[in-house]
Every structure is written in structure tokens, then in C-alpha cells.
Design an enzyme around this catalytic site. Structure first.
Site, short mmCIF file in Angstrom:
data_model
loop_
_atom_site.label_atom_id
_atom_site.label_comp_id
_atom_site.label_asym_id
_atom_site.label_seq_id
_atom_site.Cartn_x
_atom_site.Cartn_y
_atom_site.Cartn_z
CG HIS A 160 12.51 9.65 -1.77
ND1 HIS A 160 11.94 8.64 -1.25
CD2 HIS A 160 12.72 9.44 -3.25
CE1 HIS A 160 11.22 7.87 -2.28
NE2 HIS A 160 12.02 8.24 -3.41
CG ASP A 369 14.12 13.31 8.09
OD1 ASP A 369 14.56 12.93 6.95
OD2 ASP A 369 14.46 12.56 9.19
P1 ADQ Z 1 16.47 8.12 5.37
O1 ADQ Z 1 17.28 9.64 5.64
O2 ADQ Z 1 17.20 7.14 5.23
O3 ADQ Z 1 15.33 8.40 3.89
P2 ADQ Z 1 14.07 7.53 6.95
O4 ADQ Z 1 12.68 7.95 6.54
O5 ADQ Z 1 14.05 7.74 8.45
O6 ADQ Z 1 15.21 8.35 6.67
O7 ADQ Z 1 14.42 5.92 6.68
C1 ADQ Z 1 15.14 5.20 7.23
C2 ADQ Z 1 14.97 3.74 7.18
O8 ADQ Z 1 16.21 3.09 7.64
C3 ADQ Z 1 13.76 3.48 8.24
O9 ADQ Z 1 13.01 2.57 7.52
C4 ADQ Z 1 14.21 2.74 9.45
O10 ADQ Z 1 13.62 1.96 9.84
C5 ADQ Z 1 15.61 2.34 8.75
N1 ADQ Z 1 16.73 2.42 9.81
C6 ADQ Z 1 17.05 3.46 10.58
N2 ADQ Z 1 18.15 3.02 11.42
C7 ADQ Z 1 18.25 1.73 11.42
C8 ADQ Z 1 19.26 0.62 11.92
N3 ADQ Z 1 20.04 0.94 12.79
N4 ADQ Z 1 18.92 -0.71 11.41
C9 ADQ Z 1 18.10 -0.97 10.61
N5 ADQ Z 1 17.23 -0.28 10.09
C10 ADQ Z 1 17.23 1.25 10.26
C11 ADQ Z 1 15.02 9.46 2.87
C12 ADQ Z 1 14.53 10.72 3.38
C13 ADQ Z 1 13.56 10.62 4.44
C14 ADQ Z 1 12.48 9.78 3.83
C15 ADQ Z 1 12.85 8.62 2.99
C16 ADQ Z 1 11.77 8.00 2.34
O11 ADQ Z 1 15.64 11.32 4.25
O12 ADQ Z 1 12.91 11.83 4.96
O13 ADQ Z 1 11.25 9.64 4.81
O14 ADQ Z 1 13.68 8.73 2.47
O15 ADQ Z 1 10.99 8.85 1.36
#
Ligand code: ADQ
Length: 460
Positions: A160, A369
């Protein structure tokens, strides 16, 4: 084609369930879980993972029709394998070394031991010829360990997060063991083409893989398929939220409660040093100063979900973000009207999408990311086709979302200039860009992604 009766075994660091206040298991929210659940239910199978608290072993149980198989971790495992090797060695190293990775032999020993436990558990529950799909950086040794125990199963792996360039990966004292671990899979998939090619380069240099084509490496007398499979989101789910009356009301309330500034800028992240929250706040601060803007012109809403709070680097990142919020407000707020609103908590899906709807500009500025789902969620939520996405060129999502305003998060001046451009962009250009972005994000959702990954695994 493979046998359609093969069951699916998902192996991931965490089980897809959590305990509610009444002590009952419930399915955790999240795109990955909801994408894999129908496949697990359709084929039958199980999910192998850590239940999330040290010393706790609930064994095997069922939640919402899915078999859960717990891999227990002790407090020492949690320190060495999870906080240590996974999150203080691999996480910073794989994110371009934006913080110095720590290398400790005891952490490595714990990583090997815990990976062996996961592989052993998967081996003991998989049926003959089943499909085993292993997820993410915590479990990179599992494919080869599992193959040694169960050569009959088909093994897939999805990373991921980014896979680093070979020059960076080569620092890792255990680089050969990690590449050999991954090469134990039949299919190794990544978020972007660059990640896949980086892995192939390291697999050739350190893992003994050969072959001219990075998509088909030869290793140990087998072919290992390598590919890019960018993850998507639950498009229909976000669309339904974005068009619901409740979420529209939340968006309207948010604008009213902030005093209806001309423009509202939004950031949503896990609070992590890779996400570039501090650099985006500096860019906002620069814009306020240069353009002499006040909170009636523009306000910033940062929603940051607490993450890895036991790790000192995360505590420092939080302190830096909160210091900046205080500084910007000290210099720019008026009584009752802050320039930056800051929420340090997780919010409900309705409030999250309400914020996406309320925001004229979304800033997604990670230093590195894997993909970044927030960028995709914003785009899908903008059902009226307005709004501007500012996106870091170091997010995997930028490979697909070229119609965003792309920025280098190391360049505060460029980000500030881009923010000004976003604030001034006319509606025709907003619509042209947002339409193109929405076409890309809606063309393949997280369910398609899971299906595609699985069909690659089924092909012999
Ligand atoms: P993450 O590093 O966690 O995931 P991201 O892809 O941005 O990063 O996903 C975060 C999730 O958490 C999103 O669905 C977002 O809506 C939710 N989120 C963030 N802040 C929030 C808040 N304050 N309240 C509620 N929800 C919140 C890892 C990798 C990423 C990759 C994903 C999936 O680091 O690059 O995209 O896995 O493969």
C-alpha cells in the site's frame, strides 16, 4: 484459468474488526475492508490478522459471515515488530527517507519471528490450492515463508505504501531477505508503475531475480508477476453521501459556522510526518502575509486523525503542527474568527464528506505517499464539478490525477503561488479540471481494484 472454487485467505497486519463498547465485535469502517468483504463472502475464506491489542488472543471467530483468525502479539512483539521495524525502520525508509530510518537487529529479529507466526497461521488454515492475499509492509517475509510451508497455494502481495528507489533501499541491512520474501509470491503488486519498477530493480540486485522484463521476473525456477494496481475508493458510497440531504446540511452549517469566508481551504490526513501538514500550513501562512488576506477572505480547516501516538516522532510532528496553527492564528485571527480551524480527531463519514463539499480548495501535500485516498474522496464528493485539488507530485495519486494543480511540497513558495492560483481560479477552469479528475477516479473503484488483483492471482 484457475479453479473458481478456491477460497480466499487475506493476511494483513490487523483484523478487519474492532470491539464496540458492549464488548461485541463489529466490522471496522474503511475502503479495503468493504472491498474485500464481498470477495471473502462470495468465495468463502478467512482473514488472518492481529486483533490490535498486545497479549490478547481471541482465537478463531466469525463476524458478519467472515472467518477471523487472530495472530496474537505480545507487548515485546508490538514494540519490536510493529512500532520498531515496521513503523520506525520501513515506514520512513519507504517514504523516501523523509525521516532517518532506525536500524536495530533486535527489531529485525522480532519482524522475522512475527512474520513467521503470520505465515504459519495462514498455512494452517488455507485449503489445498487456495488463494492467499498478503497485504503491506509489515508482512513482506510472509510470501516466501508461506511458500516453504505450502507450495500448493497461490500467493499474492500488495504494497500500500511506496517501494523506494534501489539507491535508498540498498541501505537496509536486510535488503536481500526482504526482496527474497516478496519474491515468494506469484504476483507482487504496487500502487504505481514507478514502485513496481523500483521493486524489480531491487529484486534483481539483491533477491537473485533475473529476466529483462520487469513485469515477469524469474526466481527460483518460477515466474513472479510484478504490476501496478492503483487502489481506488468506494465511489458509489461517497457519491451517495455527497448527494444526501444530511451531508449537504452539514456542509452548509460548516460554511456558516466559519462566518462564510470567501474561500475555505481543507486538509484531511492521519497525523503523520509524511503527509506534509506543516508545509501546507506554511504555504497558507505565506499567502496570508503576501496577499494581506484576513479570515473573511480565506480560512483553513485541518482535520487530523490521531495516529501512532506512542512514537516520539509522531508526538513531535503533532507539536510542530499545533505550534504553527497557534502562530498563524496569533498573527491572523480576529476575535471569534480564526484563520485556521484545527481538529485533532477522527470524524464520521458524514462530517468528512460535509467538509469535502464545503471546501473550495483541497490541499493534499504529502512528502511521499503510496496513493492517497483523500485526494480521490474529494474529487468524487464534488458532484457539482467545482472545487480545486492541489496535489503533491510525490503522492502515488498524481500518476493518475494530472489535472490537479501539482506541487512540490518541499517548495513552500511554489505551493503558496499555487494556492493563490487555486483561490483565484474561475469556475470554467475548475469545472474543466474537476470533470477530467472525476472521469479518472470514477472509472475504477476499490471493488474493481480487488477483482483485478484477484484475477491476476487466479491466472496461472
Ligand atoms: P493512509 O496513509 O492511512 O493509507 P490515505 O490513503 O490518505 O492514507 O487514507 C486515509 C483514510 O483515512 C482516508 O480514507 C480518509 O478519509 C481517512 N481519514 C483521514 N483523516 C481522517 C479523519 N480525521 N477522520 C476520519 N477519517 C479520516 C495507506 C497509504 C496510502 C494509501 C492507502 C490505501 O499510506 O498511500 O492510499 O494506504 O492503499
Amino acid at each position: 484459468m484457475g479453479n473458481p472454487d478456491r477460497r480466499l485467505v487475506v493476511v494483513a497486519n490487523r483484523l478487519p474488526v474492532q470491539m464496540d463498547e458492549a464488548g461485541q465485535w463489529e466490522t471496522s469502517p474503511g475502503g479495503l475492508v468493504s472491498a474485500l468483504a464481498p470477495l471473502l463472502k462470495g468465495r468463502g475464506g478467512a482473514w488472518v490478522g492481529w486483533p490490535g491489542s498486545a497479549g490478547f488472543d481471541p482465537g478463531e471467530f466469525q463476524v458478519d459471515g467472515i472467518d477471523q483468525v487472530a495472530v496474537p502479539l505480545s507487548a515485546e512483539d508490538e514494540d519490536g515488530f510493529y512500532h520498531g521495524f515496521s513503523n520506525a525502520t520501513l515506514w520512513p525508509l519507504y517514504h523516501d527517507g523523509v525521516r532517518p530510518p532506525e536500524f536495530h537487529r533486535t527489531w529485525w529479529a522480532s519482524y522475522v519471528e512475527v512474520n513467521r507466526r503470520f505465515a504459519g497461521k495462514a498455512a494452517s488454515i488455507a485449503g489445498r490450492g487456495d488463494l492467499v492475499w498478503v497485504h503491506d509492509y509489515q508482512l513482506q517475509l510472509v510470501p516466501a515463508m508461506l511458500r516453504a510451508l505450502r507450495p500448493d497455494v497461490r500467493i499474492g502481495f500488495f504494497l500500500h505504501i511506496p517501494f523506494p528507489p534501489v539507491e535508498l533501499f540498498s541501505r537496509l541491512p536486510w535488503r536481500s531477505a526482504i526482496t527474497e520474501g516478496l519474491l515468494g509470491a506469484d504476483v507482487v503488486a504496487f500502487q504505481t508503475r514507478k514502485d513496481a519498477q523500483n521493486f524489480a530493480a531491487s529484486a534483481r540486485r539483491f533477491g537473485g531475480a533475473t529476466g529483462p522484463d520487469w513485469r515477469r521476473l524469474s526466481h527460483d525456477g518460477r515466474v513472479v508477476r510484478v504490476d501496478r494496481m492503483p487502489i481506488g475508493i468506494d465511489v458509489a458510497g461517497f457519491h451517495a453521501l455527497a448527494t444526501s440531504d444530511e451531508v449537504r446540511r452539514i456542509a452548509g452549517d460548516l460554511r456558516r459556522h466559519t462566518g462564510n469566508p470567501r474561500k475555505l481551504v481543507l486538509g484531511v490526513d492521519r497525523l503523520d510526518y509524511t503527509k506534509g501538514i506543516d508545509v501546507r500550513l506554511r504555504a497558507f501562512q505565506t499567502v496570508l502575509e503576501r496577499e494581506s488576506l484576513g479570515p473573511e477572505d480565506v480560512q483553513f480547516l485541518q482535520i487530523a486523525v490521531p495516529s501512532r501516538e506512542a512514537v516520539p516522532l509522531y508526538q513531535e510532528t503533532r507539536e510542530e503542527v499545533e505550534r504553527l496553527v497557534g502562530q498563524i492564528n496569533g498573527e491572523n485571527a480576529r476575535a471569534g474568527r480564526p484563520a485556521v480551524h484545527y481538529l485533532y480527531r477522527s470524524v464520521d463519514p458524514e462530517d468528512l464528506v460535509g467538509a469535502y463539499l464545503a471546501a473550495d480548495v483541497m490541499m493534499v501535500t504529502p512528502l511521499r505517499d503510496g496513493m492517497n485516498l483523500v485526494a480521490k474522496e474529494y474529487v468524487v464528493s464534488r458532484v457539482d464539478e467545482t472545487g480545486v485539488l492541489i496535489l503533491s507530485e510525490f503522492a502515488g495519486a498524481s500518476e493518475q490525477l494530472g489535472q490537479a494543480l501539482l506541487v512540490n511540497p518541499h517548495d513552500v513558495d511554489q505551493m503558496a503561488a499555487t494556492l493563490v492560483r487555486a483561490l483565484e481560479m474561475d469556475e470554467a477552469e475548475q469545472r474543466r479540471r474537476m470533470r477530467a479528475l472525476r472521469r479518472v477516479v470514477t472509472s475504477s473503484d476499490v471493488f474493481d481494484w480487488a477483482e483485478k488483483c484477484l484475477s491476476m492471482l487466479v491466472e496461472e
